[in-house]
Design an enzyme around this catalytic site. Structure first.
Site, short mmCIF file in Angstrom:
data_model
loop_
_atom_site.label_atom_id
_atom_site.label_comp_id
_atom_site.label_asym_id
_atom_site.label_seq_id
_atom_site.Cartn_x
_atom_site.Cartn_y
_atom_site.Cartn_z
CB SER A 189 -0.92 0.02 1.23
OG SER A 189 -1.77 -1.09 1.24
N1 SAH Z 1 -1.04 -4.57 4.07
C1 SAH Z 1 -0.43 -4.93 2.82
C2 SAH Z 1 -1.34 -4.61 1.65
C3 SAH Z 1 -1.30 -5.68 0.65
S1 SAH Z 1 -2.52 -5.57 -0.62
C4 SAH Z 1 0.92 -4.26 2.66
O1 SAH Z 1 1.17 -3.25 3.32
O2 SAH Z 1 1.74 -4.75 1.89
C5 SAH Z 1 -3.87 -6.51 0.05
C6 SAH Z 1 -3.57 -7.93 0.45
O3 SAH Z 1 -4.82 -8.53 0.81
C7 SAH Z 1 -2.98 -8.80 -0.63
O4 SAH Z 1 -1.80 -9.37 -0.17
C8 SAH Z 1 -4.05 -9.85 -0.89
O5 SAH Z 1 -3.54 -11.13 -1.24
C9 SAH Z 1 -4.77 -9.89 0.44
N2 SAH Z 1 -6.13 -10.42 0.39
C10 SAH Z 1 -7.05 -10.32 -0.61
N3 SAH Z 1 -8.18 -10.95 -0.26
C11 SAH Z 1 -7.99 -11.47 0.99
C12 SAH Z 1 -8.79 -12.23 1.89
N4 SAH Z 1 -10.04 -12.61 1.58
N5 SAH Z 1 -8.26 -12.59 3.07
C13 SAH Z 1 -7.01 -12.22 3.43
N6 SAH Z 1 -6.19 -11.50 2.62
C14 SAH Z 1 -6.67 -11.13 1.41
#
Ligand code: SAH
Length: 213
Positions: free
Chosen positions: A64
């Site tokens: 993010s």
């Molecule tokens: N907090 C992370 C943001 C990653 S983007 C960072 O700072 O890097 C969002 C993440 O949510 C992705 O890794 C994706 O695989 C995950 N995601 C998507 N759907 C999900 C679900 N149903 N349960 C858990 N994680 C999920």
């Protein structure tokens, strides 16, 4: 894993940028200024780590944007010792921010590859979530509930009921809601049945997906 003077300098510039965009919480700013974001990214993007932008990580996901991380964290109002459920571990950068602030973090990621990578990587930097797991964030973590705070870091088409149920009375849930574009939404649990909803404008996240792989 190197954190050079140049990278530290760029990181302080990033703190200024995030502050100018409206983040006021000094602890959150200190977290952004301390955590080596470049180490959470693929080395080919390392040079971009201190721009205020989201970037690709493994499995078609993104780390993010720092401003977004700061914004969501500020809304959570983390106190030392808070139990925090994070949905979407991804690179672990947001997890590290929560750990830095003294939260007991429970984090869920639905991409096995990312889960494994981040689970191994975070402790190397000294960030130790209480519990990290591979699973479906729509379900939350009923075995560890209730939580003081819940943060969702992917765009959710709606607010999953289990997450509302797993929030303590007095707790805060921060979740971007929407399909193409998401509205940052804060739910405060006022009583067993009562939630206060506040919205904070548009953000863009990768989608919260239902089937894990
Ligand atoms: N907090 C992370 C943001 C990653 S983007 C960072 O700072 O890097 C969002 C993440 O949510 C992705 O890794 C994706 O695989 C995950 N995601 C998507 N759907 C999900 C679900 N149903 N349960 C858990 N994680 C999920």
């Amino acid at each position: 894993m190197k954190d050079s003077h140049r990278q530290q300098g760029k990181r302080q510039q990033l703190v200024k940028i995030v502050q100018e965009k409206g983040i006021e919480d000094q602890k959150v700013l200190k977290a952004i200024g301390s955590i080596p974001r470049h180490l959470f990214m693929d080395s080919s993007f390392e040079d971009h780590a201190y721009q205020d932008k989201a970037f690709p990580i493994a499995a078609d996901q993104t780390i993010s944007q720092p401003y977004t991380v700061a914004f969501q964290t500020e809304l959570l109002q983390i106190k030392r010792g808070d139990t925090v459920l994070e949905i979407g571990t991804g690179s672990g950068y947001q997890t590290a921010v929560l750990c830095y602030l003294g939260a007991k973090v429970y984090t869920v990621e639905r991409q096995r590859e990312l889960f494994k990578k981040t689970e191994r990587f975070l402790p190397k930097l000294g960030y130790r979530p209480k519990y990290a797991t591979f699973g479906d964030g729509y379900l939350g973590l009923p075995d560890y509930a209730p939580f003081d705070k819940i943060i969702v870091t992917a765009g959710a088409p709606f607010i999953p009921k289990p997450l509302m149920q797993q929030l303590k009375v007095g707790g805060r849930l921060v979740i971007p809601v929407g399909d193409e574009v998401q509205i940052m939404t804060l739910l405060e649990r006022k009583s067993q049945k009562e939630f206060k909803k506040t919205t904070f404008g548009e953000f863009r996240f990768v989608p919260l997906l239902e089937d894990k792989n």
